[in-house]
Motif scaffolding. Structure first.
Motif, PDB file in Angstrom:
ATOM      1  N   SER A   1       0.829  -1.207   0.000  1.00 44.02           N
ATOM      2  CA  SER A   1       0.000   0.000   0.000  1.00 44.02           C
ATOM      3  C   SER A   1       0.863   1.257   0.000  1.00 44.02           C
ATOM      4  O   SER A   1       0.539   2.248  -0.656  1.00 44.02           O
ATOM      5  CB  SER A   1      -0.929   0.008   1.219  1.00 44.02           C
ATOM      6  OG  SER A   1      -1.746  -1.148   1.244  1.00 44.02           O
TER       7      SER A   1
ATOM      8  N   LEU B   1       1.058   4.042  -2.997  1.00 40.16           N
ATOM      9  CA  LEU B   1       0.890   5.466  -2.724  1.00 40.16           C
ATOM     10  C   LEU B   1       1.982   6.284  -3.406  1.00 40.16           C
ATOM     11  O   LEU B   1       1.715   7.362  -3.957  1.00 40.16           O
ATOM     12  CB  LEU B   1       0.903   5.715  -1.216  1.00 40.16           C
ATOM     13  CG  LEU B   1       0.793   7.187  -0.773  1.00 40.16           C
ATOM     14  CD1 LEU B   1      -0.514   7.797  -1.258  1.00 40.16           C
ATOM     15  CD2 LEU B   1       0.912   7.292   0.744  1.00 40.16           C
TER      16      LEU B   1
ATOM     17  N   LEU C   1       1.106   6.445  -6.941  1.00 38.53           N
ATOM     18  CA  LEU C   1      -0.003   7.380  -7.126  1.00 38.53           C
ATOM     19  C   LEU C   1       0.501   8.815  -7.213  1.00 38.53           C
ATOM     20  O   LEU C   1       0.075   9.585  -8.076  1.00 38.53           O
ATOM     21  CB  LEU C   1      -1.007   7.226  -5.987  1.00 38.53           C
ATOM     22  CG  LEU C   1      -2.135   8.255  -5.902  1.00 38.53           C
ATOM     23  CD1 LEU C   1      -2.966   8.264  -7.172  1.00 38.53           C
ATOM     24  CD2 LEU C   1      -3.007   7.995  -4.683  1.00 38.53           C
TER      25      LEU C   1
ATOM     26  N   LEU D   1       0.701  11.570 -10.869  1.00 37.81           N
ATOM     27  CA  LEU D   1       0.079  12.883 -11.031  1.00 37.81           C
ATOM     28  C   LEU D   1       0.669  13.656 -12.203  1.00 37.81           C
ATOM     29  O   LEU D   1       0.134  14.687 -12.591  1.00 37.81           O
ATOM     30  CB  LEU D   1       0.233  13.699  -9.740  1.00 37.81           C
ATOM     31  CG  LEU D   1      -0.521  13.160  -8.517  1.00 37.81           C
ATOM     32  CD1 LEU D   1      -0.190  13.991  -7.285  1.00 37.81           C
ATOM     33  CD2 LEU D   1      -2.024  13.151  -8.767  1.00 37.81           C
TER      34      LEU D   1
ATOM     35  N   VAL E   1      -4.037   8.131 -12.839  1.00 38.12           N
ATOM     36  CA  VAL E   1      -4.201   8.578 -11.452  1.00 38.12           C
ATOM     37  C   VAL E   1      -5.391   7.865 -10.816  1.00 38.12           C
ATOM     38  O   VAL E   1      -5.314   7.395  -9.668  1.00 38.12           O
ATOM     39  CB  VAL E   1      -4.383  10.108 -11.392  1.00 38.12           C
ATOM     40  CG1 VAL E   1      -4.772  10.552  -9.981  1.00 38.12           C
ATOM     41  CG2 VAL E   1      -3.106  10.811 -11.833  1.00 38.12           C
ATOM     42  N   ALA E   2      -6.496   7.788 -11.536  1.00 34.15           N
ATOM     43  CA  ALA E   2      -7.681   7.100 -11.015  1.00 34.15           C
ATOM     44  C   ALA E   2      -7.386   5.626 -10.764  1.00 34.15           C
ATOM     45  O   ALA E   2      -7.823   5.052  -9.751  1.00 34.15           O
ATOM     46  CB  ALA E   2      -8.842   7.248 -11.992  1.00 34.15           C
TER      47      ALA E   2
ATOM     48  N   THR F   1      -5.428   5.337  -7.591  1.00 36.11           N
ATOM     49  CA  THR F   1      -6.266   5.706  -6.449  1.00 36.11           C
ATOM     50  C   THR F   1      -7.147   4.538  -6.025  1.00 36.11           C
ATOM     51  O   THR F   1      -7.214   4.179  -4.838  1.00 36.11           O
ATOM     52  CB  THR F   1      -7.141   6.918  -6.785  1.00 36.11           C
ATOM     53  OG1 THR F   1      -6.307   8.028  -7.138  1.00 36.11           O
ATOM     54  CG2 THR F   1      -8.016   7.307  -5.603  1.00 36.11           C
TER      55      THR F   1
ATOM     56  N   GLU G   1      -4.999   1.759  -4.528  1.00 37.41           N
ATOM     57  CA  GLU G   1      -4.560   2.062  -3.167  1.00 37.41           C
ATOM     58  C   GLU G   1      -5.659   1.712  -2.163  1.00 37.41           C
ATOM     59  O   GLU G   1      -5.389   1.100  -1.112  1.00 37.41           O
ATOM     60  CB  GLU G   1      -4.206   3.546  -3.069  1.00 37.41           C
ATOM     61  CG  GLU G   1      -3.831   4.031  -1.682  1.00 37.41           C
ATOM     62  CD  GLU G   1      -2.462   3.550  -1.226  1.00 37.41           C
ATOM     63  OE1 GLU G   1      -2.073   3.881  -0.094  1.00 37.41           O
ATOM     64  OE2 GLU G   1      -1.788   2.841  -2.001  1.00 37.41           O
ATOM     65  N   ILE G   2      -6.902   2.074  -2.473  1.00 38.23           N
ATOM     66  CA  ILE G   2      -8.021   1.747  -1.588  1.00 38.23           C
ATOM     67  C   ILE G   2      -8.191   0.232  -1.487  1.00 38.23           C
ATOM     68  O   ILE G   2      -8.445  -0.315  -0.400  1.00 38.23           O
ATOM     69  CB  ILE G   2      -9.312   2.410  -2.096  1.00 38.23           C
ATOM     70  CG1 ILE G   2      -9.168   3.938  -2.081  1.00 38.23           C
ATOM     71  CG2 ILE G   2     -10.512   1.986  -1.251  1.00 38.23           C
ATOM     72  CD1 ILE G   2     -10.320   4.672  -2.729  1.00 38.23           C
TER      73      ILE G   2
ATOM     74  N   THR H   1     -10.461  -0.397 -10.495  1.00 40.74           N
ATOM     75  CA  THR H   1      -9.077  -0.336 -10.965  1.00 40.74           C
ATOM     76  C   THR H   1      -8.954  -0.996 -12.328  1.00 40.74           C
ATOM     77  O   THR H   1      -8.324  -0.457 -13.247  1.00 40.74           O
ATOM     78  CB  THR H   1      -8.138  -1.050  -9.966  1.00 40.74           C
ATOM     79  OG1 THR H   1      -8.278  -0.461  -8.684  1.00 40.74           O
ATOM     80  CG2 THR H   1      -6.692  -0.945 -10.419  1.00 40.74           C
TER      81      THR H   1
END
Length: 278
Positions: free
Chosen positions: A181, A185, A188, A192, A199-200, A203, A206-207, A240
């Motif tokens: 994780s 990050l 992630l 950017l 990016v999505a 994100t 990561e969740i 994802t």
């Protein structure tokens, strides 16, 4: 009576103007009906957004040298290898078609030879082309699928040795996923400067990882009430995958020359260094 042409003196042939004339004559040798002049070479300039569709290097940094002109783009291979493992795994987590997490054992072959091998090959090819970020992402995730394929392979007896319900087994996986994780990050943050779709993707991923961490921590503590967490992890893993399938479509359309330009949301100028005036 023929007129004799006297060649120019040797010292004059070495003058800049004479050399320029000789060079012009040499470049014009191919100006015939059977060939094209060397001066007719076409240089194609890609916009940052077009480039980001092909390479996921942060900031739009182009590959070094001319290898990217001679070799194929390995990015679609890496993304496809990742998706062909993650997408069915996300469906298992959500319980589609009556499956449970036990169905993950059916993906051992895919994890090893599609996810692990495919992503590693793609990462090495990205490294050859000079695309550092995509190379690191592909090779590390290739290792991820290899490691999980090994973990789930019943012939290795990892779960039997530690006990599938033990704190050592579930707590160990939770700790492993925790540091994954952290790595995601970092990816992630780096993404950017690529595009909005990438990016999505990171994100949602990561969740997904943090939800999996929560699941294994509960199991390590003897709490088997994880059904909602499993479905949530599966849902974010599927989101994802959806981002990944979209990127795969964009890449394949571009590399085959199909004139359909799908937006990816170029972000290569985000957090770029300001140029100081001379």
């Amino acid at each position: 009576m023929a007129t004799q042409v006297t060649p120019p003196p040797l010292e004059k042939m070495g003058s800049p103007s004479t050399q320029h004339d000789l060079e012009a004559q040499h470049l014009g040798l191919m100006d015939t009906d059977g060939g094209a002049s060397l001066r007719r070479q076409i240089s194609v300039q890609l916009s940052p957004e077009q480039f980001e569709r092909l390479y996921l290097q942060p900031g739009g940094a182009k590959a070094k040298g001319d290898l990217s002109k001679r070799f194929a783009n390995p990015t679609p291979l890496g993304i496809a290898s990742f998706l062909l493992c993650l997408t069915p795994f996300s469906c298992f987590l959500m319980g589609w078609v009556g499956t449970t997490t036990g169905a993950a054992a059916s993906l051992v072959g895919a994890m090893l030879f599609v996810g692990g091998l495919g992503l590693t090959i793609a990462g090495l090819l990205e490294w050859v082309l000079g695309n550092t970020f995509s190379s690191v992402v592909f090779i590390t995730f290739g290792g991820f699928w290899w490691s999980f394929g090994y973990l789930l392979d019943v012939t290795n007896d990892v779960a039997t040795t530690l006990g599938a319900a033990s704190a050592d087994y579930n707590g160990g996986i939770a700790m492993y996923l925790t540091w994954w994780s952290v790595l995601v990050l970092i990816y992630l943050i780096a993404s950017l400067r690529t595009n909005a779709v990438f990016v999505a993707l990171f994100t949602f991923l990561e969740i997904t990882f943090w939800l999996l961490v929560a699941i294994y921590i509960r199991l390590a503590k003897g709490n088997a009430d994880i059904e909602m967490l499993l479905k949530a992890a599966g849902a974010f893993a599927f989101l994802t995958s959806a981002m990944g399938w979209y990127l795969e479509l964009v890449l394949v359309l571009d590399c085959t020359g199909i004139p359909i330009k799908l937006p990816v949301g170029d972000m290569s100028s985000f957090m770029s260094r300001r140029r100081h005036a001379d």
